[in-house]
Design a protein around this motif. Sequence first.
Motif, mmCIF file in Angstrom:
data_model
loop_
_atom_site.group_PDB
_atom_site.id
_atom_site.type_symbol
_atom_site.label_atom_id
_atom_site.label_comp_id
_atom_site.label_asym_id
_atom_site.label_seq_id
_atom_site.Cartn_x
_atom_site.Cartn_y
_atom_site.Cartn_z
ATOM 1 N N ALA A 93 0.632 -1.241 -0.012
ATOM 2 C CA ALA A 93 -0.072 0.225 0.038
ATOM 3 C C ALA A 93 0.902 1.303 0.045
ATOM 4 C CB ALA A 93 -1.038 -0.101 1.345
ATOM 5 N N ALA A 94 2.216 1.241 0.728
ATOM 6 C CA ALA A 94 2.877 2.315 0.783
ATOM 7 C C ALA A 94 3.522 2.665 -0.551
ATOM 8 C CB ALA A 94 3.959 2.254 1.817
ATOM 9 N N VAL A 95 3.810 1.407 -1.186
ATOM 10 C CA VAL A 95 4.569 1.619 -2.419
ATOM 11 C C VAL A 95 3.727 2.239 -3.593
ATOM 12 C CG1 VAL A 95 5.556 0.659 -4.425
ATOM 13 C CG2 VAL A 95 6.332 -0.070 -2.106
ATOM 14 N N ILE A 96 2.408 1.574 -3.743
ATOM 15 C CA ILE A 96 1.230 2.130 -4.270
ATOM 16 C C ILE A 96 0.926 3.643 -4.199
ATOM 17 C CG2 ILE A 96 -1.274 1.842 -4.903
ATOM 18 C CD1 ILE A 96 -1.075 -1.039 -4.453
ATOM 19 N N SER A 97 0.933 4.156 -3.069
ATOM 20 C CA SER A 97 0.597 5.673 -2.869
ATOM 21 C C SER A 97 1.819 6.321 -3.132
ATOM 22 C CB SER A 97 0.846 5.631 -1.031
ATOM 23 O OG SER A 97 -0.371 4.748 -0.715
ATOM 24 N N MET A 142 -5.639 6.004 -2.495
ATOM 25 C CA MET A 142 -5.691 5.134 -3.702
ATOM 26 C C MET A 142 -5.927 3.770 -3.241
ATOM 27 S SD MET A 142 -6.644 6.199 -6.638
ATOM 28 C CE MET A 142 -7.013 7.695 -7.389
ATOM 29 N N PRO A 143 -5.114 3.059 -2.256
ATOM 30 C CA PRO A 143 -5.225 1.692 -1.813
ATOM 31 C C PRO A 143 -6.597 1.760 -1.195
ATOM 32 C CG PRO A 143 -3.107 2.655 -1.332
ATOM 33 C CD PRO A 143 -3.984 3.749 -1.607
ATOM 34 N N LEU A 144 -7.206 2.490 -0.726
ATOM 35 C CA LEU A 144 -8.728 2.300 0.030
ATOM 36 C C LEU A 144 -9.892 2.454 -1.196
ATOM 37 C CD1 LEU A 144 -8.057 4.807 2.870
ATOM 38 C CD2 LEU A 144 -7.404 2.255 2.921
ATOM 39 N N VAL A 145 -9.473 3.027 -2.226
ATOM 40 C CA VAL A 145 -10.454 3.273 -3.282
ATOM 41 C C VAL A 145 -11.135 1.637 -3.802
ATOM 42 C CG1 VAL A 145 -10.893 3.991 -5.530
ATOM 43 C CG2 VAL A 145 -9.762 5.364 -4.105
ATOM 44 N N PRO A 146 -12.479 1.546 -3.758
ATOM 45 C CA PRO A 146 -13.081 0.013 -4.215
ATOM 46 C C PRO A 146 -13.118 0.007 -5.563
ATOM 47 C CG PRO A 146 -14.686 1.747 -3.827
ATOM 48 C CD PRO A 146 -13.550 2.333 -3.249
ATOM 49 N N GLY A 147 -11.868 -0.207 -6.181
ATOM 50 C CA GLY A 147 -11.826 -0.409 -7.576
ATOM 51 C C GLY A 147 -12.454 -1.757 -8.099
ATOM 52 N N VAL A 148 -12.170 -2.810 -7.322
ATOM 53 C CA VAL A 148 -12.680 -4.175 -7.711
ATOM 54 C C VAL A 148 -14.264 -3.940 -7.692
ATOM 55 C CG1 VAL A 148 -12.629 -6.443 -7.157
ATOM 56 C CG2 VAL A 148 -10.584 -5.301 -7.096
ATOM 57 N N GLN A 149 -14.774 -3.359 -6.465
ATOM 58 C CA GLN A 149 -16.174 -3.430 -6.485
ATOM 59 C C GLN A 149 -16.838 -2.703 -7.578
ATOM 60 O OE1 GLN A 149 -14.119 -3.032 -3.968
ATOM 61 N NE2 GLN A 149 -14.693 -3.953 -2.138
ATOM 62 N N ILE A 150 -16.114 -1.565 -7.855
ATOM 63 C CA ILE A 150 -16.748 -0.760 -9.086
ATOM 64 C C ILE A 150 -16.558 -1.448 -10.440
ATOM 65 C CG2 ILE A 150 -16.412 1.329 -10.432
ATOM 66 C CD1 ILE A 150 -15.297 2.505 -7.925
ATOM 67 N N GLY A 187 0.877 6.758 3.373
ATOM 68 C CA GLY A 187 0.365 5.686 2.804
ATOM 69 C C GLY A 187 0.363 4.315 3.764
ATOM 70 N N GLY A 188 1.549 4.051 4.052
ATOM 71 C CA GLY A 188 1.659 3.031 5.072
ATOM 72 C C GLY A 188 0.918 2.964 6.312
ATOM 73 N N ILE A 189 1.014 4.189 6.996
ATOM 74 C CA ILE A 189 0.288 4.479 8.309
ATOM 75 C C ILE A 189 -1.277 4.304 8.163
ATOM 76 C CG2 ILE A 189 -0.087 5.925 10.070
ATOM 77 C CD1 ILE A 189 2.809 6.861 9.797
ATOM 78 N N GLY A 190 -1.591 4.969 7.032
ATOM 79 C CA GLY A 190 -3.172 4.928 6.654
ATOM 80 C C GLY A 190 -3.712 3.558 6.335
ATOM 81 N N TYR A 191 -2.900 2.842 5.659
ATOM 82 C CA TYR A 191 -3.554 1.328 5.645
ATOM 83 C C TYR A 191 -3.299 0.445 6.827
ATOM 84 C CZ TYR A 191 -4.854 -2.337 2.569
ATOM 85 O OH TYR A 191 -5.595 -3.446 1.846
#
Length: 250
Positions: A123-127, A201-209, A148-152
């Motif tokens: 998640a940190a790398v993606i952020s 962005m790691p929290l965005v529900p891309g798969v669900q959409i 990003g790492g702390i948030g995830y």
Amino acid sequence: MSEKDLNLLLDTCLLAGKIMMESNAEMYRVEDTMSRIALASGNYRLVSYVTQTGLFIGIDRTSTIRMEQITNRSINLEKVVNVNNLSRKYVAGNLTLKELYSALQVIEKDRSFFPMWLQILSAAVISGTIMVLFGGEVHDIPTTLVIGGIGYTIYLYGLKFFRIKFLSEFLSSLLIGLTAILSVRVGLGINQDLIIIGCVMPLVPGVQITNAIRDLLAGHYVSGVSRATEATMTSAMIGFAIAFIFQLFY
């Protein structure tokens, strides 16, 4: 086929559908997989009704109906692929029905997943990379990686302790917005907006959409609308959290 074999066929189809539903597969894929297993077992026509919370199946022209409740859902595409591969082997005649059922039981009992530290690192790398893709400064990469790492991490522990998905995303986005603004004010970051975009962005529900759109296109309007509603709620929680932080500071 005897009654015992019919029961085994229903149990097999139900187990395959349950695993795929719990792994966040598309509705039409679940129905198609179960139907192919039934057809390969003696040209039986499987009648099914699939929702996000339950499976209803039965063999056409019989009175036998099975139901399975879906209580837990997560994204595990590896299980979806494994079930599809097993169903293809069965249709090709490389597996018996008992062997297929036994293999599906092994997949269902498998609880292995990526360790938490690897999920947080990813998640940190993606952020950081997404922040750069949106036009961010290279100087902001370390700050974005940390936030990003702390948030995830907050998101994962929130799911574990609160067991309320939307609350976990709200708290995680709240922390991301707060730390991004503070990091810019103390000179650790340059563009707070792009830092926030990258970290959420790691929290965005891309798969669900994606699955909601695919279900709608396949004619599964109930599941498509329910998945779209879930994705909208998740996006709203992320947006509300960031808006709340902005309201406090500006």
